[in-house]
Enzyme design. Sequence first.
Site, PDB file in Angstrom:
ATOM      1  N   ASN A  15      -5.781  -5.410  -5.931  1.00 52.68           N
ATOM      2  CA  ASN A  15      -6.712  -4.787  -5.406  1.00 52.68           C
ATOM      3  C   ASN A  15      -6.726  -3.080  -5.265  1.00 52.68           C
ATOM      4  O   ASN A  15      -7.740  -2.386  -5.103  1.00 52.68           O
ATOM      5  CB  ASN A  15      -7.124  -5.314  -3.822  1.00 52.68           C
ATOM      6  CG  ASN A  15      -7.902  -4.468  -3.004  1.00 52.68           C
ATOM      7  OD1 ASN A  15      -9.355  -4.433  -3.073  1.00 52.68           O
ATOM      8  ND2 ASN A  15      -7.553  -3.741  -2.095  1.00 52.68           N
ATOM      9  N   ASP A  39       0.855  -1.106  -0.122  1.00 52.84           N
ATOM     10  CA  ASP A  39      -0.094   0.081   0.112  1.00 52.84           C
ATOM     11  C   ASP A  39       0.843   1.170   0.036  1.00 52.84           C
ATOM     12  O   ASP A  39       2.067   0.989   0.234  1.00 52.84           O
ATOM     13  CB  ASP A  39      -0.802  -0.145   1.243  1.00 52.84           C
ATOM     14  CG  ASP A  39      -2.281   0.685   1.053  1.00 52.84           C
ATOM     15  OD1 ASP A  39      -2.016   1.881   0.568  1.00 52.84           O
ATOM     16  OD2 ASP A  39      -3.436   0.235   1.032  1.00 52.84           O
ATOM     17  N   THR A  59     -16.719  -0.450   3.738  1.00 50.51           N
ATOM     18  CA  THR A  59     -15.496  -0.294   3.984  1.00 50.51           C
ATOM     19  C   THR A  59     -15.386   1.134   4.608  1.00 50.51           C
ATOM     20  O   THR A  59     -16.210   2.049   4.822  1.00 50.51           O
ATOM     21  CB  THR A  59     -14.578   0.095   2.672  1.00 50.51           C
ATOM     22  OG1 THR A  59     -15.184   1.160   1.761  1.00 50.51           O
ATOM     23  CG2 THR A  59     -14.546  -1.268   1.851  1.00 50.51           C
ATOM     24  N   VAL A  95       1.651   1.319  -6.588  1.00 51.26           N
ATOM     25  CA  VAL A  95       1.622   0.170  -7.782  1.00 51.26           C
ATOM     26  C   VAL A  95       1.692   0.685  -9.255  1.00 51.26           C
ATOM     27  O   VAL A  95       1.963   0.078 -10.350  1.00 51.26           O
ATOM     28  CB  VAL A  95       0.346  -0.665  -7.655  1.00 51.26           C
ATOM     29  CG1 VAL A  95       0.524  -1.348  -6.268  1.00 51.26           C
ATOM     30  CG2 VAL A  95      -0.809   0.208  -7.953  1.00 51.26           C
ATOM     31  N   TYR A 134     -13.927   6.252 -12.997  1.00 52.07           N
ATOM     32  CA  TYR A 134     -14.077   4.989 -12.675  1.00 52.07           C
ATOM     33  C   TYR A 134     -14.630   3.750 -13.180  1.00 52.07           C
ATOM     34  O   TYR A 134     -14.079   2.749 -13.301  1.00 52.07           O
ATOM     35  CB  TYR A 134     -14.661   5.147 -11.250  1.00 52.07           C
ATOM     36  CG  TYR A 134     -14.425   3.960 -10.043  1.00 52.07           C
ATOM     37  CD1 TYR A 134     -13.179   3.768  -9.458  1.00 52.07           C
ATOM     38  CD2 TYR A 134     -15.552   3.174  -9.891  1.00 52.07           C
ATOM     39  CE1 TYR A 134     -12.858   2.696  -8.571  1.00 52.07           C
ATOM     40  CE2 TYR A 134     -15.444   2.088  -8.983  1.00 52.07           C
ATOM     41  CZ  TYR A 134     -13.980   1.958  -8.409  1.00 52.07           C
ATOM     42  OH  TYR A 134     -13.881   0.852  -7.452  1.00 52.07           O
TER      43      TYR A 134
END
Length: 242
Positions: free
Chosen positions: A71, A29, A170, A46, A135
Amino acid sequence: MIVTGAARGIGRAIAELYAERGSRVLSVDLSLPPTLKGQRRVRADVSSAAGRERIVRAARELGGVNVLVNNAAYQDAHGSVLEVSERGWARTLNVNLTAPLLLTRALIDLMGAGSAVVNVASVQGLLAEQNNAAYNASKGGLVNLTRAMSLDLAPRGVRVNAVAPGAISTEAVLQAIQDSQDPESTRRDYEDLHALRRMGTPQEVAQVVYFLGSDAASFMTGTIVPVDGGMTASFMMAGRPV
């Protein structure tokens, strides 16, 4: 196994589940995720070459990769196709679509036959949401990239599948609800998107990811699995009567 975007939410739940079941976990992360037994942490972006190189070095030190969970995601470039900024569009696609491709490619030589890749897509890769063009496009691309990866990596014995979560409780979603003008009404709106009349939990998504990465799913590849409480089963808001 490796999971990106592991500091919170779905990624953290995935890392915790694998760690609980005895896997060696490499958690990635931008901020360091919490330490778990059997877990190694790597701070990396990433979407950058340097970040991916850091992940590959850590994976090599662990002796290889049997499961890769792509993810990590970016969802702060809201706006319609007429409004989204070029910068926001580029950042969203770089993190959500290009990074899974390039990270998988960087790690593939460390993945033997029987390994698995699980991409975390979204119901917004299957259906579009208004005013969220970047998105939508990134997750729609990830859905079809999953299919392309499954075909191209099958000769190596590597399976590639994806999950498409609905509204999941979340930290980010719960904060968005709390910050709304009417949190109670907003929560109901989220819940009513689903036939089961509730949001899912990160742990429920993690269970499906674990299954797809396991030998129990050994004849599954190129599959997109909605984990959405029935959201995509309906052409209306699934929890509301017509």
